[in-house]
Design a protein around this motif. Structure first.
Motif, PDB file in Angstrom:
ATOM      1  N   THR A   1     -58.839  28.490  58.376  1.00  0.00           N
ATOM      2  CA  THR A   1     -59.038  27.091  58.014  1.00  0.00           C
ATOM      3  C   THR A   1     -60.058  26.421  58.916  1.00  0.00           C
ATOM      4  O   THR A   1     -60.920  25.661  58.448  1.00  0.00           O
ATOM      5  CB  THR A   1     -57.706  26.324  58.094  1.00  0.00           C
TER       6      THR A   1
ATOM      7  N   ILE B   1     -56.385  28.943  50.749  1.00  0.00           N
ATOM      8  CA  ILE B   1     -56.163  29.604  52.026  1.00  0.00           C
ATOM      9  C   ILE B   1     -55.260  30.827  51.904  1.00  0.00           C
ATOM     10  O   ILE B   1     -55.446  31.828  52.612  1.00  0.00           O
ATOM     11  CB  ILE B   1     -55.597  28.604  53.062  1.00  0.00           C
TER      12      ILE B   1
ATOM     13  N   PHE C   1     -59.522  24.868  51.431  1.00  0.00           N
ATOM     14  CA  PHE C   1     -58.634  25.327  52.512  1.00  0.00           C
ATOM     15  C   PHE C   1     -57.683  24.218  52.949  1.00  0.00           C
ATOM     16  O   PHE C   1     -56.612  24.482  53.487  1.00  0.00           O
ATOM     17  CB  PHE C   1     -59.446  25.770  53.741  1.00  0.00           C
ATOM     18  N   PHE C   2     -58.106  22.973  52.745  1.00  0.00           N
ATOM     19  CA  PHE C   2     -57.344  21.829  53.236  1.00  0.00           C
ATOM     20  C   PHE C   2     -56.495  21.175  52.148  1.00  0.00           C
ATOM     21  O   PHE C   2     -55.842  20.171  52.410  1.00  0.00           O
ATOM     22  CB  PHE C   2     -58.295  20.783  53.826  1.00  0.00           C
TER      23      PHE C   2
ATOM     24  N   ASP D   1     -53.699  26.275  47.331  1.00  0.00           N
ATOM     25  CA  ASP D   1     -53.464  27.397  48.244  1.00  0.00           C
ATOM     26  C   ASP D   1     -53.524  28.752  47.542  1.00  0.00           C
ATOM     27  O   ASP D   1     -53.990  29.738  48.116  1.00  0.00           O
ATOM     28  CB  ASP D   1     -52.095  27.256  48.925  1.00  0.00           C
TER      29      ASP D   1
END
Length: 384
Positions: A307, A269, A257-258, A263
């Motif tokens: 997130t 995410i 997520f980070f 992505d």
């Protein structure tokens, strides 16, 4: 026997077995873990794979992990060995270069942890068990001091050689540190936010491929609060070490997520936000149509929801209750999608009757609501 006492006994019976029945524990924890008797703290340690299911291995596992954590503190913070080459060495392998890069990361961590959960006093208050090697040291061991001193020295260097523009920026950064929301306690004491700062810095050092990303402070905060509030003094004493490894395990699951480059992957995410849209569309076409017509993209509101595992949308006690269910679900990210979808559907009347600006404001600042309503709605959605 009251229902609440019966639930406590049910947890205790499961934890008394030689081998914890994980499916029974997950089913029970999904409906909430009582705060009494340190149950939430202990159950989370199991659900986050920190301690094994075999009761006979609990003590040895905790002892080894806590010793390892103390070793990490000693090697990385207490006695890391100072830079040995020239401060102006431009080599990327320079020990001074590493030191300055570490301080850049530490500056961001320091800024973030000073504003952690400002609606409660916990993180500003002193821990019962400050790290003795750090608070009783005459050297610069407390990380916030290292940042303050490095900024001051760097500012002096700028003034001597490279002009005033960057110096002004550094002075502003230094002022922002000294005037932060949470101020350091006196020597010999240590606030909880300083403990969180140390854990995040260690995590960044041990995970150089990812490092520290803003928002991780919001993930570690509820875990540490839960462990440091344990009624068992021995567990409170080791809350930092236990929290660090539980946080590390949780980040192993949500780290994608980070990471921006991931992505679009199935663990990224954007994929999660797409799943949320599909869930809304399946369960309430009218709401989905309204959001589509207004071009109200999930990036405007659900990026933070997903997130940060909803840690910014609710009060800390409510976040901890939501995380009971999240950690208890073997497919916990499906649960996260259902919970987020439930949040949207529970304000459907507002969405259907409001314009774009009002709906953005509504979803970015989700209204106070009994979390049991949200969780019950999420279960209903998951069963559909």
């Amino acid at each position: 026997m009251s229902l609440h006492k019966a639930r406590i006994k049910a947890f205790e019976d499961i934890l008394d077995e030689d081998l914890v029945n994980i499916e029974q524990l997950q089913k029970l924890a999904f409906n909430g873990v009582p705060d009494e008797k340190g149950l939430r703290s202990f159950v989370w340690k199991i659900l986050l794979h920190y301690i094994p299911l075999e009761k006979s291995a609990w003590e040895s596992t905790l002892q080894k992990k806590r010793q390892l954590y103390q070793q990490l503190i000693n090697e990385i913070i207490v006695s890391p060995g100072g830079p040995t080459d020239h401060p102006l060495n431009l080599s990327p392998d320079s020990s001074w270069s590493t030191y300055f890069k570490d301080n850049e990361v530490l500056l961001q961590i320091d800024k973030d942890v000073r504003r952690l959960c400002p609606d409660i006093s916990f993180f500003q208050s002193a821990t019962e068990f400050p790290c003795s090697e750090i608070v009783n040291s005459n050297g610069v061991k407390r990380l916030h001091k290292r940042v303050e001193q490095s900024v001051l020295k760097y500012s002096t260097l700028e003034r001597r050689g490279l002009g005033v523009a960057k110096l002004s920026n550094e002075i502003r950064r230094s002022e922002s540190i000294t005037s932060g929301d949470y101020t350091p306690l006196n020597e010999g004491c240590e606030a909880h936010w300083e403990v969180v700062e140390r854990m995040l810095f260690l995590y960044a050092k041990l995970n150089p491929g990812q490092g520290y990303v803003q928002g991780m402070n919001e993930i570690i905060g509820p875990i540490y609060h839960t462990f440091a509030s344990d009624c068992n003094v021995n567990f409170r004493k080791h809350a930092e070490a236990d929290c660090f490894f539980c946080f590390t395990n949780l980040m192993a699951e949500i780290r994608d997520f980070f990471i921006r480059t991931l992505d679009e992957t199935e663990s990224g995410i954007n994929y999660m936000m797409t799943k949320l849209c599909e869930c809304v569309k399946k369960n309430d076409r009218a709401v989905w149509d309204r959001l589509e017509k207004q071009e109200l993209r999930p990036q405007y509101y659900s990026f933070r929801w997903l997130t940060l595992l909803l840690s910014q949308e609710f009060s800390l006690p409510d976040v901890e209750r939501i995380w009971d269910s999240l950690f208890a679900d073997p497919q916990r990210f499906n649960s996260l999608i259902y919970i987020c979808c439930a949040m949207i559907l529970l304000v459907r009347d507002n969405i259907l009757n409001a314009d774009f600006a009002s709906n953005v404001k509504l979803l970015q600042n989700f209204p106070p609501m009994d979390v049991s309503l949200i969780l019950n709605k999420a279960v209903e959605i998951s069963s559909g």
